[in-house]
Design a protein around this motif. Structure first.
Motif, PDB file in Angstrom:
ATOM      1  N   GLY A   1      72.975  80.322 -52.299  1.00  0.00           N
ATOM      2  CA  GLY A   1      72.674  80.467 -50.997  1.00  0.00           C
ATOM      3  C   GLY A   1      73.728  80.549 -50.125  1.00  0.00           C
ATOM      4  N   GLU A   2      75.059  80.293 -50.751  1.00  0.00           N
ATOM      5  CA  GLU A   2      76.346  80.263 -50.086  1.00  0.00           C
ATOM      6  C   GLU A   2      77.070  81.592 -50.414  1.00  0.00           C
ATOM      7  N   VAL A   3      77.442  82.275 -49.478  1.00  0.00           N
ATOM      8  CA  VAL A   3      78.234  83.590 -49.324  1.00  0.00           C
ATOM      9  C   VAL A   3      79.594  83.164 -49.292  1.00  0.00           C
ATOM     10  N   HIS A   4      80.340  83.593 -50.642  1.00  0.00           N
ATOM     11  CA  HIS A   4      81.667  83.393 -50.367  1.00  0.00           C
ATOM     12  C   HIS A   4      82.553  84.911 -50.582  1.00  0.00           C
ATOM     13  N   HIS A   5      83.747  85.011 -50.008  1.00  0.00           N
ATOM     14  CA  HIS A   5      84.345  86.152 -49.968  1.00  0.00           C
ATOM     15  C   HIS A   5      85.639  86.044 -50.534  1.00  0.00           C
ATOM     16  N   PHE A   6      86.071  86.779 -51.519  1.00  0.00           N
ATOM     17  CA  PHE A   6      87.416  86.745 -52.162  1.00  0.00           C
ATOM     18  C   PHE A   6      88.083  88.097 -52.012  1.00  0.00           C
ATOM     19  N   GLU A   7      89.423  87.880 -51.559  1.00  0.00           N
ATOM     20  CA  GLU A   7      90.187  88.890 -51.534  1.00  0.00           C
ATOM     21  C   GLU A   7      91.191  89.184 -52.466  1.00  0.00           C
ATOM     22  N   GLU A   8      91.213  88.304 -53.424  1.00  0.00           N
ATOM     23  CA  GLU A   8      92.020  88.499 -54.666  1.00  0.00           C
ATOM     24  C   GLU A   8      91.645  88.340 -55.960  1.00  0.00           C
TER      25      GLU A   8
ATOM     26  N   PHE B   1      85.720  80.327 -79.999  1.00  0.00           N
ATOM     27  CA  PHE B   1      85.282  81.635 -80.155  1.00  0.00           C
ATOM     28  C   PHE B   1      86.559  82.571 -79.748  1.00  0.00           C
ATOM     29  N   GLY B   2      87.522  82.138 -79.436  1.00  0.00           N
ATOM     30  CA  GLY B   2      88.720  82.829 -79.228  1.00  0.00           C
ATOM     31  C   GLY B   2      88.712  83.382 -77.906  1.00  0.00           C
ATOM     32  N   ILE B   3      87.984  82.736 -76.998  1.00  0.00           N
ATOM     33  CA  ILE B   3      88.207  83.350 -75.508  1.00  0.00           C
ATOM     34  C   ILE B   3      89.317  83.044 -74.785  1.00  0.00           C
ATOM     35  N   ASP B   4      90.179  83.986 -74.624  1.00  0.00           N
ATOM     36  CA  ASP B   4      91.585  83.587 -73.837  1.00  0.00           C
ATOM     37  C   ASP B   4      91.766  84.136 -72.583  1.00  0.00           C
ATOM     38  N   GLN B   5      90.990  84.764 -71.651  1.00  0.00           N
ATOM     39  CA  GLN B   5      90.952  85.428 -70.752  1.00  0.00           C
ATOM     40  C   GLN B   5      89.852  84.997 -69.652  1.00  0.00           C
ATOM     41  N   ALA B   6      90.285  85.055 -68.315  1.00  0.00           N
ATOM     42  CA  ALA B   6      89.084  84.672 -67.540  1.00  0.00           C
ATOM     43  C   ALA B   6      89.423  85.278 -66.212  1.00  0.00           C
ATOM     44  N   VAL B   7      88.388  85.511 -65.213  1.00  0.00           N
ATOM     45  CA  VAL B   7      88.731  86.345 -63.912  1.00  0.00           C
ATOM     46  C   VAL B   7      88.939  84.984 -62.716  1.00  0.00           C
ATOM     47  N   ARG B   8      90.355  85.286 -61.945  1.00  0.00           N
ATOM     48  CA  ARG B   8      90.332  84.400 -61.015  1.00  0.00           C
ATOM     49  C   ARG B   8      89.994  84.953 -59.671  1.00  0.00           C
ATOM     50  N   LEU B   9      89.238  84.487 -58.707  1.00  0.00           N
ATOM     51  CA  LEU B   9      88.953  84.930 -57.584  1.00  0.00           C
ATOM     52  C   LEU B   9      89.572  83.854 -56.459  1.00  0.00           C
ATOM     53  N   ARG B  10      90.432  84.519 -55.560  1.00  0.00           N
ATOM     54  CA  ARG B  10      90.863  83.406 -54.360  1.00  0.00           C
ATOM     55  C   ARG B  10      90.463  84.239 -53.215  1.00  0.00           C
TER      56      ARG B  10
ATOM     57  N   LEU C   1      84.963  95.435 -60.559  1.00  0.00           N
ATOM     58  CA  LEU C   1      85.464  94.276 -59.528  1.00  0.00           C
ATOM     59  C   LEU C   1      86.769  94.500 -59.295  1.00  0.00           C
ATOM     60  N   LEU C   2      87.540  94.778 -60.707  1.00  0.00           N
ATOM     61  CA  LEU C   2      89.378  94.849 -60.322  1.00  0.00           C
ATOM     62  C   LEU C   2      89.366  96.215 -59.514  1.00  0.00           C
ATOM     63  N   ALA C   3      88.443  97.327 -59.758  1.00  0.00           N
ATOM     64  CA  ALA C   3      88.917  98.455 -58.899  1.00  0.00           C
ATOM     65  C   ALA C   3      88.641  98.180 -57.216  1.00  0.00           C
ATOM     66  N   ALA C   4      87.843  97.275 -56.892  1.00  0.00           N
ATOM     67  CA  ALA C   4      87.376  97.008 -55.710  1.00  0.00           C
ATOM     68  C   ALA C   4      88.466  96.016 -55.198  1.00  0.00           C
ATOM     69  N   GLY C   5      89.106  95.303 -55.912  1.00  0.00           N
ATOM     70  CA  GLY C   5      90.244  94.305 -55.557  1.00  0.00           C
ATOM     71  C   GLY C   5      89.721  93.134 -54.692  1.00  0.00           C
ATOM     72  N   SER C   6      88.285  93.069 -54.467  1.00  0.00           N
ATOM     73  CA  SER C   6      87.887  92.009 -53.606  1.00  0.00           C
ATOM     74  C   SER C   6      86.283  91.692 -54.180  1.00  0.00           C
ATOM     75  N   ALA C   7      85.863  90.562 -53.695  1.00  0.00           N
ATOM     76  CA  ALA C   7      84.451  90.337 -54.172  1.00  0.00           C
ATOM     77  C   ALA C   7      83.639  89.230 -53.038  1.00  0.00           C
ATOM     78  N   THR C   8      82.361  89.654 -53.108  1.00  0.00           N
ATOM     79  CA  THR C   8      81.475  88.585 -52.200  1.00  0.00           C
ATOM     80  C   THR C   8      80.455  88.115 -53.346  1.00  0.00           C
ATOM     81  N   VAL C   9      80.654  86.760 -53.293  1.00  0.00           N
ATOM     82  CA  VAL C   9      79.715  86.285 -54.338  1.00  0.00           C
ATOM     83  C   VAL C   9      78.515  85.390 -53.615  1.00  0.00           C
TER      84      VAL C   9
END
Length: 66
Positions: free
Chosen positions: A26-33, A57-66, A14-22
């Motif tokens: 049933g709704e398709v969302h495109h993220f460029e960041e 559980f000490g989870i301290d990071q997340a992925v942000r999609l914009r 995902l990070l290498a691609a730099g964008s995502a489609t989710v």
């Protein structure tokens, strides 16, 4: 959130691609960041129970999609 850290293959791809489609319910969302951010940056979008679980559980990071 990233319960398995930042070494998961899907995250690396995902990070290498730099964008995502989710497709969500049933709704398709495109993220460029795509970025790994601290959990504090996304806390406002999480329920109190989710925040408590992440702290437990000490989870301290997340992925942000914009």
């Amino acid at each position: 959130v990233l319960p398995y850290g930042t070494e998961a293959d899907w995250l690396k791809n995902l990070l290498a691609a730099g964008s995502a489609t989710v497709d969500h319910e049933g709704e398709v969302h495109h993220f460029e960041e795509v970025a790994v951010v601290s959990i504090e940056e996304v806390d406002e979008y999480l329920s109190e129970q989710e925040r408590r679980t992440h702290r437990w559980f000490g989870i301290d990071q997340a992925v942000r999609l914009r």
